[in-house]
Scaffold this motif. Structure first.
Motif, mmCIF file in Angstrom:
data_model
loop_
_atom_site.group_PDB
_atom_site.id
_atom_site.type_symbol
_atom_site.label_atom_id
_atom_site.label_comp_id
_atom_site.label_asym_id
_atom_site.label_seq_id
_atom_site.Cartn_x
_atom_site.Cartn_y
_atom_site.Cartn_z
ATOM 1 N N ARG A 9 27.005 34.313 -87.391
ATOM 2 C CA ARG A 9 27.170 32.867 -87.457
ATOM 3 C C ARG A 9 27.263 32.398 -86.154
ATOM 4 N N ALA A 11 29.388 29.225 -83.932
ATOM 5 C CA ALA A 11 30.594 28.286 -84.341
ATOM 6 C C ALA A 11 30.693 27.531 -83.211
ATOM 7 N N PRO A 12 29.940 26.555 -83.012
ATOM 8 C CA PRO A 12 30.204 25.657 -81.799
ATOM 9 C C PRO A 12 31.509 24.726 -81.920
ATOM 10 N N THR A 13 31.873 24.431 -80.830
ATOM 11 C CA THR A 13 33.148 23.419 -80.627
ATOM 12 C C THR A 13 32.396 22.076 -80.457
ATOM 13 N N GLU A 45 33.648 23.895 -85.155
ATOM 14 C CA GLU A 45 35.057 24.434 -84.780
ATOM 15 C C GLU A 45 35.560 23.110 -84.416
ATOM 16 N N TYR A 187 42.631 28.066 -81.904
ATOM 17 C CA TYR A 187 41.249 28.550 -82.352
ATOM 18 C C TYR A 187 41.605 29.894 -82.815
ATOM 19 N N VAL A 191 39.520 30.919 -85.950
ATOM 20 C CA VAL A 191 38.464 31.902 -86.010
ATOM 21 C C VAL A 191 38.406 33.061 -86.674
ATOM 22 N N ARG A 205 28.437 35.894 -79.474
ATOM 23 C CA ARG A 205 29.004 34.600 -78.937
ATOM 24 C C ARG A 205 29.044 34.885 -77.332
ATOM 25 N N LEU A 209 34.386 34.747 -74.292
ATOM 26 C CA LEU A 209 35.477 35.212 -75.237
ATOM 27 C C LEU A 209 35.844 36.658 -75.536
HETATM 28 N N1 GLU Z 1 34.138 27.566 -80.783
HETATM 29 C C1 GLU Z 1 33.711 28.157 -79.684
HETATM 30 C C2 GLU Z 1 33.024 27.776 -78.540
HETATM 31 O O1 GLU Z 1 32.304 26.703 -78.885
HETATM 32 C C3 GLU Z 1 33.273 29.615 -80.030
HETATM 33 C C4 GLU Z 1 34.065 30.566 -81.008
HETATM 34 C C5 GLU Z 1 33.445 31.906 -81.405
HETATM 35 O O2 GLU Z 1 32.175 31.913 -81.409
HETATM 36 O O3 GLU Z 1 34.295 32.731 -81.768
HETATM 37 O O4 GLU Z 1 33.213 28.324 -77.365
#
Ligand code: GLU
Length: 308
Positions: A9, A11-13, A45, A187, A191, A205, A209
């Motif tokens: 996946r 998962a952009p904010t 996100e 978050y 997540v 990612r 993180l």
């Molecule tokens: N939403 C987070 C971001 O844009 C990434 C979260 C993830 O990949 O776990 O930095």
């Protein structure tokens, strides 16, 4: 290796423009899943509605589509999933202590508070020690956030790019927030719940993180969810070492006005060491040459094409 379907996946904010580094991350997440014959999904996100306008999310989805990155399942919007987070919070409560925290920003950032390597703070458990009467008193004037207690336990995992990782939750992370004082779920909780529900088996990612991963693994264990395989890709910077920002100057949208999708994908693949020479390519042509072993471990430098 089990023969489960790989699900990856991105998962952009959507709190700003998508930059070339975000696009590179999306590309690697896509290639990683597809190179194993897996599925790829997109999750927006947008937990924080004020910081994440729908227009930014739609722009990200369009940008991804323009370079050939599409979700194999309907896109998941975190803003629509509050009830799932609420159920997870209930389940967590039966396995761990969750307590209200009334500390102000100033109290949390006082000089005596220990800073964590990721810029966060090691919470000194001030509010965990409050009596029922003290809580009742605070409740009159402060809306609390909610923290989950962490055990004095070392979490280890093997990152597909960065190798062995370990963190003692009590010393390296501390009791952390799962619901903010404005009621928005954090978050960390969202997540884990979403990756679990979508059956995500691998997470590609940014390395920013990496430090959060042990607390996510802790939540997965409490919720009875499997831990995906993690691949944390290094910081993407311009050739002078400058970190990219979400401002318009660095935006992927701007790049798409100047270059073709094939040019952008080819340059990103070269920067990530997937191909030896930068040349225009469709994203799906990169599936066979992709391997996580090729991705640089420390920094990814973009080529001059991405500079203004
Ligand atoms: N939403 C987070 C971001 O844009 C990434 C979260 C993830 O990949 O776990 O930095």
């Amino acid at each position: 290796m089990s023969n489960e379907t790989v699900i990856g996946r991105f998962a952009p904010t959507p709190s700003g423009f998508m930059h070339a580094g975000n696009l590179l991350c999306a590309m690697l997440a896509y290639l990683s899943a597809k190179s194993k014959g897996g599925k790829f999904i997109i999750r927006i996100e947008d937990l924080d509605a004020l910081r994440c306008p729908r227009s930014s999310a739609l722009e990200i989805i369009d940008t991804l589509a323009a370079v050939g990155i599409k979700s194999d399942e309907p896109i998941v919007w975190q803003s629509e999933r509050t009830s799932a987070y609420k159920s997870a919070e209930r389940l967590l409560k039966s396995h761990a202590e969750i307590y209200p925290c009334y500390c102000t920003r100033a109290e949390l950032h006082a000089p005596q508070i220990t800073r964590l390597p990721d810029g966060g703070i090691l919470y000194p458990q001030t509010c965990k020690k409050l009596s029922a009467e003290q809580r009742e008193e605070k409740e009159k004037s402060v809306k609390p956030s909610f923290r989950i207690s962490v055990p004095d336990e070392i979490i280890t995992f093997t990152d597909g790019i960065r190798g062995e990782q370990r963190q003692n939750l009590a010393l390296g992370c501390g009791d952390f927030i799962i619901r903010r004082s404005d009621g928005v779920y954090a978050y960390q909780l969202a997540v884990v719940v979403d990756d679990g529900e979508s059956g995500v088996t691998e997470v590609v990612r940014g390395a920013d993180l990496l430090y959060d991963t042990p607390r996510q693994i802790y939540l997965q264990r409490l919720l009875g969810l499997p831990t995906p395989k993690y691949y944390h890709i290094p910081l993407v910077c311009d050739f002078s070492g400058r970190k990219l920002s979400k401002s318009e100057g660095d935006s992927a949208q701007r790049l798409l006005k100047t270059f073709t999708a094939r040019q952008i994908i080819g340059e990103l693949a070269f920067a990530a060491n997937i191909i030896a020479e930068p040349k225009p390519m469709d994203i799906d042509e990169l599936i066979p040459p992709y391997s996580a072993d090729k991705v640089p471990k420390d920094k990814i430098f973009l080529t001059d094409m991405f500079m203004k």
